[in-house]
Design a protein around this motif. Structure first.
Motif, short mmCIF file in Angstrom:
data_model
loop_
_atom_site.label_atom_id
_atom_site.label_comp_id
_atom_site.label_asym_id
_atom_site.label_seq_id
_atom_site.Cartn_x
_atom_site.Cartn_y
_atom_site.Cartn_z
N PRO A 25 0.82 -1.21 0.00
CA PRO A 25 0.00 0.00 0.00
C PRO A 25 0.85 1.26 0.00
O PRO A 25 2.01 1.24 0.40
CB PRO A 25 -0.81 -0.11 1.29
CG PRO A 25 -0.15 -1.14 2.11
CD PRO A 25 0.69 -1.98 1.22
N TRP A 26 0.25 2.34 -0.47
CA TRP A 26 0.90 3.65 -0.42
C TRP A 26 0.44 4.35 0.85
O TRP A 26 -0.75 4.36 1.17
CB TRP A 26 0.50 4.49 -1.62
CG TRP A 26 1.21 4.10 -2.88
CD1 TRP A 26 2.03 3.05 -3.09
CD2 TRP A 26 1.14 4.80 -4.12
NE1 TRP A 26 2.48 3.04 -4.38
CE2 TRP A 26 1.94 4.11 -5.04
CE3 TRP A 26 0.46 5.94 -4.54
CZ2 TRP A 26 2.10 4.53 -6.36
CZ3 TRP A 26 0.61 6.34 -5.85
CH2 TRP A 26 1.43 5.65 -6.74
N VAL A 27 1.37 4.95 1.55
CA VAL A 27 1.05 5.63 2.80
C VAL A 27 1.00 7.15 2.59
O VAL A 27 1.67 7.70 1.72
CB VAL A 27 2.07 5.29 3.91
CG1 VAL A 27 1.99 3.81 4.25
CG2 VAL A 27 3.47 5.66 3.51
N TRP A 28 0.19 7.78 3.41
CA TRP A 28 0.03 9.23 3.35
C TRP A 28 1.30 9.87 3.85
O TRP A 28 1.82 9.53 4.92
CB TRP A 28 -1.15 9.63 4.22
CG TRP A 28 -1.47 11.07 4.23
CD1 TRP A 28 -1.68 11.89 3.15
CD2 TRP A 28 -1.64 11.90 5.38
NE1 TRP A 28 -1.98 13.16 3.57
CE2 TRP A 28 -1.96 13.19 4.93
CE3 TRP A 28 -1.56 11.66 6.73
CZ2 TRP A 28 -2.20 14.25 5.80
CZ3 TRP A 28 -1.79 12.71 7.60
CH2 TRP A 28 -2.12 13.98 7.13
N GLU A 29 1.82 10.82 3.08
CA GLU A 29 3.04 11.54 3.44
C GLU A 29 2.76 12.97 3.90
O GLU A 29 3.66 13.63 4.39
CB GLU A 29 3.99 11.57 2.23
CG GLU A 29 4.38 10.17 1.77
CD GLU A 29 5.11 10.14 0.46
OE1 GLU A 29 5.97 9.28 0.30
OE2 GLU A 29 4.82 10.97 -0.44
N GLY A 30 1.55 13.43 3.73
CA GLY A 30 1.16 14.76 4.16
C GLY A 30 0.52 15.56 3.03
O GLY A 30 0.50 15.13 1.88
N ASP A 31 -0.02 16.69 3.40
CA ASP A 31 -0.65 17.57 2.41
C ASP A 31 0.39 18.50 1.81
O ASP A 31 1.37 18.85 2.45
CB ASP A 31 -1.76 18.40 3.07
CG ASP A 31 -2.91 17.52 3.53
OD1 ASP A 31 -3.11 16.44 2.95
OD2 ASP A 31 -3.63 17.93 4.47
N VAL A 32 0.18 18.88 0.56
CA VAL A 32 1.09 19.78 -0.13
C VAL A 32 0.30 20.95 -0.69
O VAL A 32 -0.86 20.80 -1.06
CB VAL A 32 1.87 19.05 -1.26
CG1 VAL A 32 2.81 18.02 -0.67
CG2 VAL A 32 0.93 18.37 -2.23
#
Length: 87
Positions: free
Chosen positions: A79-86
């Motif tokens: 899975p791809w994990v959330w790295e934050g908002d940009v």
């Protein structure tokens, strides 16, 4: 009956929004798109490794802003994990 995960980019009330046979997906984990799938069929290994900045209905900057998801080094095919908002 369990509902199939929604594929990113489809409308929530659209029919047949689950995964389709013959296509490749990554699950999005955490953040505003948690639980959705992103289709990566036809993406190069470099594109998959880079992850993506996806439009999100809610994030730290504004509705419709972008949020970053990417693979982890320990599970590049997972899975791809959330790295934050940009911005």
């Amino acid at each position: 009956m369990t509902q199939a995960p929604r594929v990113y980019g489809t409308e929530p009330d659209a029919p047949a929004t689950g995964p389709q046979p013959g296509r490749t997906y990554r699950e999005l984990v955490g953040g505003p798109l948690d639980g959705q799938l992103i289709e990566v069929t036809g993406w190069t290994d470099d594109e998959i490794t880079a992850g993506a900045h996806l439009i999100a209905p809610r994030n730290a900057y504004r509705p419709g802003g972008r949020t970053s998801y990417g693979p982890t080094f320990s599970r590049p095919d997972g899975p791809w994990v959330w790295e934050g908002d940009v911005p």
